[in-house]
Motif scaffolding. Structure first.
Motif, PDB file in Angstrom:
ATOM      1  N   GLY A  10       4.130   7.203   5.111  1.00 30.63           N
ATOM      2  CA  GLY A  10       3.839   7.730   6.441  1.00 30.63           C
ATOM      3  C   GLY A  10       4.225   9.188   6.537  1.00 30.63           C
ATOM      4  N   LEU A  11       3.270  10.049   6.922  1.00 32.60           N
ATOM      5  CA  LEU A  11       3.500  11.495   6.937  1.00 32.60           C
ATOM      6  C   LEU A  11       3.270  12.071   8.333  1.00 32.60           C
ATOM      7  CD1 LEU A  11       1.874  12.413   3.509  1.00 32.60           C
ATOM      8  CD2 LEU A  11       4.291  12.051   4.039  1.00 32.60           C
ATOM      9  N   GLY A  12       3.784  11.369   9.329  1.00 26.50           N
ATOM     10  CA  GLY A  12       3.792  11.896  10.685  1.00 26.50           C
ATOM     11  C   GLY A  12       5.007  12.769  10.904  1.00 26.50           C
ATOM     12  N   ALA A  13       5.604  12.669  12.077  1.00 21.58           N
ATOM     13  CA  ALA A  13       6.724  13.537  12.436  1.00 21.58           C
ATOM     14  C   ALA A  13       7.856  13.474  11.425  1.00 21.58           C
ATOM     15  CB  ALA A  13       7.236  13.155  13.829  1.00 21.58           C
ATOM     16  N   VAL A  14       8.378  12.287  11.170  1.00 20.58           N
ATOM     17  CA  VAL A  14       9.535  12.148  10.292  1.00 20.58           C
ATOM     18  C   VAL A  14       9.145  12.204   8.826  1.00 20.58           C
ATOM     19  CG1 VAL A  14      11.323  10.523   9.552  1.00 20.58           C
ATOM     20  CG2 VAL A  14      10.957  10.962  11.969  1.00 20.58           C
ATOM     21  N   GLN A  34      -2.136   6.772   4.965  1.00 21.62           N
ATOM     22  CA  GLN A  34      -3.450   6.132   4.891  1.00 21.62           C
ATOM     23  C   GLN A  34      -4.553   6.965   5.536  1.00 21.62           C
ATOM     24  OE1 GLN A  34      -3.963   2.553   7.302  1.00 21.62           O
ATOM     25  NE2 GLN A  34      -2.163   3.125   8.509  1.00 21.62           N
ATOM     26  N   PHE A  35      -4.153   7.984   6.319  1.00 23.38           N
ATOM     27  CA  PHE A  35      -5.104   8.921   6.906  1.00 23.38           C
ATOM     28  C   PHE A  35      -4.826  10.304   6.332  1.00 23.38           C
ATOM     29  CE2 PHE A  35      -4.245   5.622  10.169  1.00 23.38           C
ATOM     30  CZ  PHE A  35      -5.479   4.994  10.125  1.00 23.38           C
ATOM     31  N   SER A  36      -5.397  11.322   6.953  1.00 26.54           N
ATOM     32  CA  SER A  36      -5.171  12.693   6.498  1.00 26.54           C
ATOM     33  C   SER A  36      -4.403  13.446   7.584  1.00 26.54           C
ATOM     34  CB  SER A  36      -6.508  13.387   6.213  1.00 26.54           C
ATOM     35  OG  SER A  36      -6.286  14.691   5.705  1.00 26.54           O
ATOM     36  N   PRO A  37      -3.084  13.440   7.501  1.00 25.68           N
ATOM     37  CA  PRO A  37      -2.277  14.043   8.573  1.00 25.68           C
ATOM     38  C   PRO A  37      -2.387  15.564   8.588  1.00 25.68           C
ATOM     39  CG  PRO A  37      -0.887  13.336   6.737  1.00 25.68           C
ATOM     40  CD  PRO A  37      -2.268  12.841   6.432  1.00 25.68           C
ATOM     41  N   ASP A 176      -5.227   9.682   2.702  1.00 30.96           N
ATOM     42  CA  ASP A 176      -6.297   8.673   2.690  1.00 30.96           C
ATOM     43  C   ASP A 176      -6.038   7.604   1.626  1.00 30.96           C
ATOM     44  OD1 ASP A 176      -7.893  10.007   4.714  1.00 30.96           O
ATOM     45  OD2 ASP A 176      -8.304  11.521   3.179  1.00 30.96           O
ATOM     46  N   GLU A 177      -4.802   7.158   1.556  1.00 28.38           N
ATOM     47  CA  GLU A 177      -4.406   6.116   0.611  1.00 28.38           C
ATOM     48  C   GLU A 177      -3.549   5.109   1.363  1.00 28.38           C
ATOM     49  OE1 GLU A 177      -2.243   5.618  -3.781  1.00 28.38           O
ATOM     50  OE2 GLU A 177      -2.885   7.584  -3.049  1.00 28.38           O
TER      51      GLU A 177
END
Length: 391
Positions: A10-14, A34-37, A176-177
């Motif tokens: 997970g590559l959101g805020a944290v 899993q998306f493109s942050p 995207d993974e």
């Protein structure tokens, strides 16, 4: 199988903050999303996030907020990004309030934290609020807490900047993974995705609303996911009254309403509108089933019940909307702790609707925890032991 010192899921805020901080320490780190942050499917989007230093959810959060401001400014110096805007924060409340912001005694807790940490602030009565900020239609018995050094962050730019610097520092980032599962042993952790398998010495699970699907049933039951809606309404009349130089970020614990309202100045001028939202916890959803549509009747109800009676100069026309997901614990507190079944796995869920402002410091603390064995900021308040779970 590719080997890494640490993998971040997970590559959101944290997650973006942790990957950046680990790369800065020359750590061999892989970040997977899993998306493109930055993207619009989780919790870290919508142009702005409130940042405040005196934290009403508990004094244990204020050191994280203070350190995060230092990191945002450092990131701005390293790049040409604009991440943090200081325009002040106004919290409005009263003894007659019926809405609750995350925890009981939010207003009093904020005042106490400001006094404990020496944070510059003022307490304003209703006439003074009207004089300084005439857009707020406050009742005579309402009071305000004004914090000068608060403001807003630009979440997408924060994530984009940290990931770019992380990759410049040697981090590997897979977009995207989709992560399918992880398996931990005494010696390593294996991560399986829809594109391959990877091994690491430590794993950070910072997957937001997708975290419950990854951490096992006993921990997953601690998290509830709620759909939230963000609205951008048009401005009537003089748009300069809502410019960041004149209009603060605000949080309003309302009277005779089940939830409060919060909002921001018109950060993009009159053509961008003013962003206003509530927080709702009526029914849970999941990351996969959340309804990302916003219906016309939702917009009409929001304006009728939470905008028109309180904010003068905001029109009923809604320029755009967005949905985001809150991943909430029973006490609205963070979870930052080792997984009960593996000391190699860290569960990092500083969500519950008030996490972004702390995320830069949490990323640093996670990196310190893994690389140095301890973090400079005490994370003990965010452990899993405060809940009843099976280990």
């Amino acid at each position: 199988m590719d080997q890494f010192d640490t993998i971040v899921l997970g590559l959101g805020a944290v997650g973006s903050a942790a990957v950046y901080q680990l790369a800065a320490r020359k750590h061999n780190v892989l970040g997977i999303d899993q998306f493109s942050p930055p993207h619009t499917y989780g919790s870290s989007h919508g142009d702005t996030r409130v940042t405040r230093l005196a934290i009403g959810e508990g004094a244990q959060y204020t050191p994280l907020a203070l350190r995060s401001h230092e990191i945002w400014r450092d990131l701005e110096k390293r790049t040409d990004a604009s991440l943090l805007t200081i325009d002040g924060l106004l919290i409005i409340s009263s003894a007659a309030k019926t809405s609750i912001t995350h925890v009981d005694n939010f207003f009093a807790n904020t005042l106490a934290a400001a006094e404990q940490f020496g944070i510059d602030h003022e307490v304003l009565d209703a006439p003074e609020i009207r004089r300084r900020f005439p857009a707020f239609n406050v009742a005579d018995d309402e009071v305000g807490y004004f914090e000068r050094d608060a403001g807003f962050l630009r979440p997408e730019e924060c994530i984009r900047t940290q990931l770019a610097l992380a990759q410049q520092g040697g981090a590997t980032v897979h977009r995207d993974e989709k992560v399918l599962r992880f398996d931990a042993s005494d010696s390593a952790v294996t991560v399986t995705t829809d594109q391959g398998m990877y091994a690491c010495g430590h794993l950070i699970v910072a997957a937001g609303a997708w975290l419950p699907q990854l951490v096992g049933r006993d921990i997953a039951k601690l998290f509830s996911v709620y759909r939230q809606v963000l609205y951008w309404f048009d401005i009537q009349g003089d748009a300069s009254a809502f410019a960041p130089q004149r209009f603060p970020v605000f949080i309003w614990e309302l009277q005779e309403k089940p939830q409060g309202v919060y909002g921001f100045p018109a950060i993009d001028g009159p053509d961008g509108g003013i962003k206003i939202a509530t927080e709702t916890y009526g029914s849970t959803t999941t990351s996969e089933t959340a309804d990302r549509r916003v219906l016309p009747e939702e917009i009409a109800a929001m304006y009728r019940d939470y905008v028109a009676p309180y904010i003068v100069g905001v029109a009923s026309r809604c320029r755009r909307t967005a949905t985001c997901l809150y991943t909430v614990t029973p006490d609205f507190g963070f979870v930052i702790d080792r997984h009960p079944q593996s000391k190699r796995v860290i569960v990092a869920s500083p969500c519950s609707g008030h996490g972004f402002k702390h995320s830069a410091a949490i990323g640093e603390a996670l990196a310190q925890w893994i690389v140095d064995g301890r973090s400079h900021i005490d994370l003990g308040s965010f452990n899993l032991r405060r809940f009843r779970i099976d280990s």
